[in-house]
Design a protein around this motif. Structure first.
Motif, PDB file in Angstrom:
ATOM      1  N   ALA B 146     -32.626  -6.321  34.194  1.00  0.00           N
ATOM      2  CA  ALA B 146     -31.893  -7.566  34.460  1.00  0.00           C
ATOM      3  C   ALA B 146     -32.732  -8.580  35.228  1.00  0.00           C
ATOM      4  CB  ALA B 146     -30.610  -7.246  35.231  1.00  0.00           C
ATOM      5  N   GLY B 147     -33.961  -8.218  35.530  1.00  0.00           N
ATOM      6  CA  GLY B 147     -34.851  -9.205  36.123  1.00  0.00           C
ATOM      7  C   GLY B 147     -35.352  -8.907  37.527  1.00  0.00           C
ATOM      8  N   MET B 148     -34.861  -7.833  38.145  1.00  0.00           N
ATOM      9  CA  MET B 148     -35.368  -7.509  39.477  1.00  0.00           C
ATOM     10  C   MET B 148     -36.726  -6.817  39.336  1.00  0.00           C
ATOM     11  SD  MET B 148     -32.056  -5.852  41.412  1.00  0.00           S
ATOM     12  CE  MET B 148     -30.391  -6.168  40.791  1.00  0.00           C
ATOM     13  N   ASP B 149     -37.599  -7.037  40.317  1.00  0.00           N
ATOM     14  CA  ASP B 149     -38.835  -6.253  40.278  1.00  0.00           C
ATOM     15  C   ASP B 149     -38.502  -4.830  40.717  1.00  0.00           C
ATOM     16  OD1 ASP B 149     -40.202  -5.643  43.115  1.00  0.00           O
ATOM     17  OD2 ASP B 149     -39.092  -7.538  43.224  1.00  0.00           O
ATOM     18  N   PRO B 150     -39.306  -3.845  40.292  1.00  0.00           N
ATOM     19  CA  PRO B 150     -38.953  -2.429  40.462  1.00  0.00           C
ATOM     20  C   PRO B 150     -38.593  -2.039  41.896  1.00  0.00           C
ATOM     21  CG  PRO B 150     -40.855  -2.629  39.031  1.00  0.00           C
ATOM     22  CD  PRO B 150     -40.553  -4.008  39.528  1.00  0.00           C
ATOM     23  N   ALA B 151     -39.357  -2.510  42.874  1.00  0.00           N
ATOM     24  CA  ALA B 151     -39.083  -2.147  44.260  1.00  0.00           C
ATOM     25  C   ALA B 151     -37.710  -2.655  44.691  1.00  0.00           C
ATOM     26  CB  ALA B 151     -40.163  -2.706  45.175  1.00  0.00           C
ATOM     27  N   ARG B 152     -37.412  -3.878  44.301  1.00  0.00           N
ATOM     28  CA  ARG B 152     -36.118  -4.467  44.645  1.00  0.00           C
ATOM     29  C   ARG B 152     -34.992  -3.742  43.906  1.00  0.00           C
ATOM     30  NH1 ARG B 152     -33.116  -5.919  48.178  1.00  0.00           N
ATOM     31  NH2 ARG B 152     -31.533  -7.489  47.719  1.00  0.00           N
ATOM     32  N   ALA B 153     -35.248  -3.362  42.669  1.00  0.00           N
ATOM     33  CA  ALA B 153     -34.239  -2.640  41.883  1.00  0.00           C
ATOM     34  C   ALA B 153     -33.877  -1.323  42.563  1.00  0.00           C
ATOM     35  CB  ALA B 153     -34.756  -2.393  40.467  1.00  0.00           C
ATOM     36  N   ARG B 154     -34.892  -0.630  43.056  1.00  0.00           N
ATOM     37  CA  ARG B 154     -34.650   0.621  43.782  1.00  0.00           C
ATOM     38  C   ARG B 154     -33.761   0.371  45.010  1.00  0.00           C
ATOM     39  NH1 ARG B 154     -34.692   6.286  44.170  1.00  0.00           N
ATOM     40  NH2 ARG B 154     -34.884   6.841  46.344  1.00  0.00           N
ATOM     41  N   GLU B 155     -34.101  -0.667  45.766  1.00  0.00           N
ATOM     42  CA  GLU B 155     -33.327  -0.985  46.963  1.00  0.00           C
ATOM     43  C   GLU B 155     -31.868  -1.281  46.645  1.00  0.00           C
ATOM     44  OE1 GLU B 155     -36.838  -3.027  49.714  1.00  0.00           O
ATOM     45  OE2 GLU B 155     -34.984  -4.123  49.299  1.00  0.00           O
ATOM     46  N   VAL B 156     -31.649  -2.105  45.646  1.00  0.00           N
ATOM     47  CA  VAL B 156     -30.274  -2.469  45.307  1.00  0.00           C
ATOM     48  C   VAL B 156     -29.512  -1.251  44.789  1.00  0.00           C
ATOM     49  CG1 VAL B 156     -28.814  -3.956  43.880  1.00  0.00           C
ATOM     50  CG2 VAL B 156     -30.934  -4.860  44.844  1.00  0.00           C
ATOM     51  N   ALA B 157     -30.213  -0.388  44.041  1.00  0.00           N
ATOM     52  CA  ALA B 157     -29.576   0.839  43.559  1.00  0.00           C
ATOM     53  C   ALA B 157     -29.127   1.708  44.730  1.00  0.00           C
ATOM     54  CB  ALA B 157     -30.536   1.611  42.658  1.00  0.00           C
ATOM     55  N   VAL B 158     -30.016   1.863  45.718  1.00  0.00           N
ATOM     56  CA  VAL B 158     -29.673   2.660  46.901  1.00  0.00           C
ATOM     57  C   VAL B 158     -28.512   2.026  47.660  1.00  0.00           C
ATOM     58  CG1 VAL B 158     -30.504   3.431  49.160  1.00  0.00           C
ATOM     59  CG2 VAL B 158     -31.963   3.702  47.147  1.00  0.00           C
ATOM     60  N   GLU B 159     -28.544   0.717  47.805  1.00  0.00           N
ATOM     61  CA  GLU B 159     -27.452   0.013  48.491  1.00  0.00           C
ATOM     62  C   GLU B 159     -26.119   0.273  47.797  1.00  0.00           C
ATOM     63  OE1 GLU B 159     -28.422  -4.176  48.804  1.00  0.00           O
ATOM     64  OE2 GLU B 159     -30.405  -3.674  49.601  1.00  0.00           O
ATOM     65  N   LEU B 160     -26.149   0.185  46.457  1.00  0.00           N
ATOM     66  CA  LEU B 160     -24.921   0.402  45.704  1.00  0.00           C
ATOM     67  C   LEU B 160     -24.442   1.846  45.856  1.00  0.00           C
ATOM     68  CD1 LEU B 160     -24.278  -1.114  42.230  1.00  0.00           C
ATOM     69  CD2 LEU B 160     -23.454   1.174  42.760  1.00  0.00           C
ATOM     70  N   PHE B 161     -25.362   2.769  45.794  1.00  0.00           N
ATOM     71  CA  PHE B 161     -25.017   4.187  45.978  1.00  0.00           C
ATOM     72  C   PHE B 161     -24.354   4.415  47.335  1.00  0.00           C
ATOM     73  CE2 PHE B 161     -25.829   8.289  47.808  1.00  0.00           C
ATOM     74  CZ  PHE B 161     -25.585   9.189  46.798  1.00  0.00           C
ATOM     75  N   CYS B 162     -24.996   3.908  48.379  1.00  0.00           N
ATOM     76  CA  CYS B 162     -24.467   4.088  49.729  1.00  0.00           C
ATOM     77  C   CYS B 162     -23.074   3.482  49.844  1.00  0.00           C
ATOM     78  CB  CYS B 162     -25.397   3.461  50.766  1.00  0.00           C
ATOM     79  SG  CYS B 162     -26.997   4.279  50.890  1.00  0.00           S
ATOM     80  N   ALA B 163     -22.898   2.309  49.274  1.00  0.00           N
ATOM     81  CA  ALA B 163     -21.608   1.623  49.366  1.00  0.00           C
ATOM     82  C   ALA B 163     -20.498   2.428  48.707  1.00  0.00           C
ATOM     83  CB  ALA B 163     -21.707   0.238  48.734  1.00  0.00           C
ATOM     84  N   ILE B 164     -20.743   2.936  47.510  1.00  0.00           N
ATOM     85  CA  ILE B 164     -19.679   3.662  46.810  1.00  0.00           C
ATOM     86  C   ILE B 164     -19.412   5.007  47.479  1.00  0.00           C
ATOM     87  CG2 ILE B 164     -21.202   4.747  45.065  1.00  0.00           C
ATOM     88  CD1 ILE B 164     -17.730   3.499  44.194  1.00  0.00           C
ATOM     89  N   GLU B 165     -20.447   5.675  47.946  1.00  0.00           N
ATOM     90  CA  GLU B 165     -20.246   6.974  48.583  1.00  0.00           C
ATOM     91  C   GLU B 165     -19.517   6.821  49.919  1.00  0.00           C
ATOM     92  OE1 GLU B 165     -20.457   9.877  47.542  1.00  0.00           O
ATOM     93  OE2 GLU B 165     -21.768   9.834  45.798  1.00  0.00           O
ATOM     94  N   GLY B 166     -19.928   5.831  50.690  1.00  0.00           N
ATOM     95  CA  GLY B 166     -19.236   5.572  51.951  1.00  0.00           C
ATOM     96  C   GLY B 166     -17.788   5.173  51.702  1.00  0.00           C
ATOM     97  N   ALA B 167     -17.584   4.395  50.648  1.00  0.00           N
ATOM     98  CA  ALA B 167     -16.228   3.953  50.322  1.00  0.00           C
ATOM     99  C   ALA B 167     -15.358   5.130  49.878  1.00  0.00           C
ATOM    100  CB  ALA B 167     -16.273   2.887  49.231  1.00  0.00           C
ATOM    101  N   PHE B 168     -15.954   6.063  49.125  1.00  0.00           N
ATOM    102  CA  PHE B 168     -15.219   7.267  48.721  1.00  0.00           C
ATOM    103  C   PHE B 168     -14.781   8.056  49.955  1.00  0.00           C
ATOM    104  CE2 PHE B 168     -17.294   7.735  44.249  1.00  0.00           C
ATOM    105  CZ  PHE B 168     -16.222   7.066  43.686  1.00  0.00           C
ATOM    106  N   LEU B 169     -15.696   8.227  50.880  1.00  0.00           N
ATOM    107  CA  LEU B 169     -15.392   8.962  52.110  1.00  0.00           C
ATOM    108  C   LEU B 169     -14.242   8.313  52.870  1.00  0.00           C
ATOM    109  CD1 LEU B 169     -15.945  10.851  54.560  1.00  0.00           C
ATOM    110  CD2 LEU B 169     -17.735   9.237  55.246  1.00  0.00           C
ATOM    111  N   LEU B 170     -14.352   7.002  53.091  1.00  0.00           N
ATOM    112  CA  LEU B 170     -13.321   6.302  53.866  1.00  0.00           C
ATOM    113  C   LEU B 170     -11.994   6.272  53.118  1.00  0.00           C
ATOM    114  CD1 LEU B 170     -12.712   4.833  56.475  1.00  0.00           C
ATOM    115  CD2 LEU B 170     -13.591   2.722  55.457  1.00  0.00           C
ATOM    116  N   SER B 171     -12.063   6.067  51.817  1.00  0.00           N
ATOM    117  CA  SER B 171     -10.840   6.020  51.011  1.00  0.00           C
ATOM    118  C   SER B 171     -10.078   7.329  51.052  1.00  0.00           C
ATOM    119  CB  SER B 171     -11.176   5.698  49.554  1.00  0.00           C
ATOM    120  OG  SER B 171     -11.375   4.319  49.390  1.00  0.00           O
ATOM    121  N   ARG B 172     -10.791   8.426  50.857  1.00  0.00           N
ATOM    122  CA  ARG B 172     -10.130   9.732  50.865  1.00  0.00           C
ATOM    123  C   ARG B 172      -9.541  10.023  52.233  1.00  0.00           C
ATOM    124  NH1 ARG B 172     -12.985  14.838  48.703  1.00  0.00           N
ATOM    125  NH2 ARG B 172     -10.848  15.549  48.912  1.00  0.00           N
ATOM    126  N   THR B 173     -10.236   9.580  53.281  1.00  0.00           N
ATOM    127  CA  THR B 173      -9.800   9.904  54.637  1.00  0.00           C
ATOM    128  C   THR B 173      -8.591   9.085  55.069  1.00  0.00           C
ATOM    129  OG1 THR B 173     -12.087  10.436  55.205  1.00  0.00           O
ATOM    130  CG2 THR B 173     -10.558  10.150  57.021  1.00  0.00           C
TER     131      THR B 173
END
Lengths: 215, 215
Positions: B146-173
DNA sequence: GTCTATAAAACGATAGAC
DNA sequence: GTCTATCGTTTTATAGAC
């Protein structure tokens, strides 16, 4: 609870703190009462004297204890009047150091147990929920004071919580602090944007990178 | 594993799928082999026939299975050539619906076990790490395209992962999908910004809110 | 491959002396 | 309050018939 601070650490306190640490590292079901007794240098008799409700009561108390300890930690970074962007940066940096120093063992004192018992033990689920909400309340307060309207402050607090918790999970699993550092940078930027900081320079840098312009 | 698809679901498959579901809901230590045998309508004999390594071997296989299933789910949202912002929105919305529909029981198939065994079982920790990395790889690929350079793509992927996992934890709790919705909005915006989408309108709206200007 | 019965150990919890 | 010994159960895993 109403007991005033005495010179030596009470048996009760030792049991609670040993439980909190073991639950954090190995989870609730993965920690035996025997291990708690050994780690706290106490006995079955003392444990069931202070916690007649057994392991589950101890679980609730340990979650409350860990929750309070961590809330104080959050408050230590997000002090009254502090720059919330700087505080966010420091908080994630501190988290990365602790996680690395403990060999990726100690991260969130609640998360592992919260996921385990979310639909198994209602008292423990509630204790975990109260712990999480107490951290969010601190962040909301500071973010509001920094100029965000209350609804937005809640959102940013939740975003920050999700980021750090997700980063803890990924860091412990892949044994790297990279996720905490990435999440920290993202959160600092998000907090900065939410308090209305212009960040023209960093925004331009980001835009250039997105367009593949070599600086 | 090399077995071609037959008409009926094999005993082995039933055991793996039952394990994955029970582990996800109650964790690794919280799930007994007896419960797995019952839930998969099989027997001790069959279970130990297919998994001579016992519960831990089954844990590894279940993590791989859950990891693959979820990777396919991510791929179903982030299809080749798809708008990554739209995909991100849909993904979080879908997650919120599933979590609510299952009564806040089913969220991430890996997270609970990953936290439990991160410093207890090295084979299971590695299986969880590989599952997480496989999801990140899908996101990185799409973000790069989609146009991000690879390093930035990795960062955004990690950010998205963290957000959904943290949200799952808080939601379930806290038993609310609010965190997933908040995290989803934040991630869609972050992905949009990273692919160089201007978003002038929404940025202005945000800036006004931060300054307490009533629209 | 599937089944039941059972071994061997660990589990949470209790009793009762001190 | 502290301690040890022990109860009853559940746990993971195995044996051996089919």
């Amino acid at each position: 609870m109403a007991q005033t601070e005495t010179k030596e650490q009470s048996t009760r306190t030792r049991i609670v703190e040993a439980s909190a640490e073991l639950f954090r590292r190995h989870g609730y079901a993965g920690t035996g009462v025997k291990a708690i007794v050994a780690s706290s240098t106490s006995t079955y008799g003392s444990l069931y004297h202070f916690f007649p409700g057994g392991k589950e009561e101890l679980g609730v108390v340990a979650l409350r204890s860990g929750g309070e300890t961590y809330r104080r930690l959050v408050e230590a970074f997000y002090t009254e009047g502090a720059d919330v962007v700087v505080a966010t940066n420091s908080f994630f940096e501190g988290a990365a150091i602790v996680v690395e120093m403990t060999g990726f063992a100690d991260a969130c004192p609640i998360a592992t147990v919260a996921l385990e018992v979310a639909d198994t033990s209602e008292p423990m689920r509630q204790a975990a929920a109260e712990a999480f909400e107490s951290w969010l309340a601190v962040l909301e307060k500071r973010f509001s004071e920094a100029g965000m309207d209350p609804a937005r402050a809640r959102e940013v607090a939740v975003e920050l919580f999700c980021a750090i918790e997700g980063a803890f999970l990924l860091s412990r699993t892949i044994r790297s602090t990279e996720p905490i550092k990435i999440a920290g940078r993202a959160c600092s930027a998000a907090v900065g944007a939410a308090v209305g900081r212009t960040q023209v320079a960093s925004r331009n840098r980001r835009a250039k990178r997105a367009r593949n312009v070599i600086p």
